[in-house]
Design a protein around this motif. Structure first.
Motif: not given
Length: 451
Positions: A48-49, A52, A55-56, A145
């Motif tokens: 997720a790191i 995320g 995407i950010a 993902t």
């Protein structure tokens, strides 16, 4: 992580230091190994790191719908929304398969083109094009993902050291370029093909590798690596099944698309033959200096790169005193093809990530390579932006420096894997190959000696 072996917390200084966050490395008196499924679940959560972050990183472009030069200044560019807009993918999969005038165009290999248009068919109807583009990227973000998680589980389930899947989950390259393109589709299929071969399923391995080749070209090298090691171990019958299924699958996918839309089936390969040197390639340096190489010369150099890669892979597979692993031979060949190709796009580095994990590369070497990738990632966008605002962008000499630094970093990775394989040559017992599959325990039948 396990207490012995290469690439674990006790043998890798970087992993040892990082493990302090969760209580330190596994002790030698620990009662038993953790189940691989537990490890895969933990590592998947860690993914997720980078996901995320990836995407950010695209948020500035989401606000502008990937329009204007801001996508380069903010380093949030992605091929996916631009392909949706510029390739008319909104027409959907049916229009793509019909191949009529005005049908969507992707310029991608057959399976990737099919997936790009299939996902476009799922985009909800909206009056504003910007909203549809945002939906398209969001759908691909979910799919990519899931593909990343699939690669993590494939590595964890097939490795004697499941924690090495962290090389995939925490790869800085995934954070930077995982959402730039659909390359993770080919990476996941290639990884699944290697996994199936390791599970002694040569037919399934061939089908998966054939699909991978339909999505990206580099899995051909993985098939060649299997063939070279099969020659050495005398497992040509099993390799023949894999190669036959791979060729039949690739021809089936490409042939079916050819019957419906010949331009879509051939556009990627015709486009490759027609273009000159692109970003990331060392063959672009003469062009930056004002003396571009002719297209035929760049094509010849790229083809020569494939020949050299296969030759080097053959030496490693057939001339080493101990049989190297499938991942090691594959990584060496893929690395050479990347740095000698017509272009070396930022997202192409994803091809190396699962091979790094399966090759048990030290985190130090992984991070050295990742640092060069990160600098090149920023340099590419600033160089492209310099075409609009020269005084704010990156001058060509600096881009050439960062681009070649990246090439050197990939070659460093190749050299470290080569030396790692060579390190085992003097051992009395060869180290098992997690992906050997039908070659497990087989005696060497062919060994080449140089005098």
């Amino acid at each position: 992580m396990t207490a012995s072996g290469r690439g674990t917390t006790t043998s890798d200084p970087v992993a040892t230091a990082a493990s302090e966050v969760i209580g330190g490395p596994r002790g030698r008196y620990a009662a038993r190994e953790l189940p691989w499924m537990f490890t895969a679940a933990v590592v998947s959560a860690l993914a997720a790191i980078p996901a995320g972050f990836g995407i950010a990183l695209r948020i500035p472009c989401l606000r502008t719908h990937w329009s204007g030069d801001g996508q380069f200044w903010n380093a949030c560019y992605s091929d996916l929304p631009n392909a949706y807009r510029d390739g008319d993918l909104g027409a959907g999969l049916a229009a793509f398969l019909r191949g009529a005038e005005g049908a969507p165009t992707t310029g991608q290999p057959p399976l990737t083109g099919l997936m790009l248009t299939a996902v476009a068919s799922l985009v909800p109807s909206a009056e504003r094009e910007g909203t549809r583009i945002a939906w398209y990227f969001a759908l691909w973000a979910v799919l990519l993902t899931l593909l990343l998680l699939a690669v993590i589980w494939l590595v964890a389930s097939s490795s004697r050291r499941p924690w090495t899947s962290a090389h995939v989950a925490l790869a800085p390259v995934v954070a930077l370029v995982g959402f730039v393109s659909a390359d993770l589709l080919g990476v996941a299929l290639a990884s699944a093909g290697m996994w199936a071969w390791g599970r002694r399923r040569p037919g399934a391995a061939g089908v998966l590798l054939g699909l991978a080749i339909s999505a990206r070209s580099y899995p051909v090298l993985i098939l060649v690596a299997i063939g070279l090691l099969a020659v050495r171990s005398g497992r040509l019958r099993e390799f023949g099944r894999t190669a036959g299924h791979a060729v039949a699958t690739f021809l089936g996918v490409t042939g079916a698309l050819w019957l419906l839309n010949p331009d879509a089936a051939a556009s990627a390969y015709q486009g490759w033959a027609a273009v000159g040197a692109g970003y990331g390639s060392p063959w672009l340096l003469p062009q930056l200096a004002g003396h571009p190489l002719p297209t035929w010369a760049v094509t010849a150099l790229a083809v020569l790169g494939w020949v050299v890669a296969i030759g080097v892979g053959a030496v490693l597979a057939l001339a080493s005193a101990r049989r190297p692993s499938l991942a090691e031979v594959s990584l060496v060949m893929v690395g050479i093809v990347l740095v000698t190709g017509k272009s070396f796009t930022v997202q192409s580095s994803l091809w190396l990530v699962p091979l790094i994990a399966w090759s048990l590369v030290q985190w130090r070497d992984h991070l050295i390579w990742a640092a060069a990738e990160a600098m090149n990632f920023v340099a590419v966008w600033l160089t492209i932006a310099a075409g609009k605002v020269p005084d704010r962008g990156l001058p060509n000499p600096w881009y050439a420096f960062f681009s070649m630094l990246r090439v050197i970093a990939v070659l460093w990775l190749v050299a470290m894997v080569w030396l790692q394989a060579r390190e085992r040559w003097g051992r009395s017992q060869p180290e098992p190959d997690d992906l050997a599959g039908p070659m497990t325990g087989a005696e060497d039948r062919v060994i080449v000696r140089f005098t």
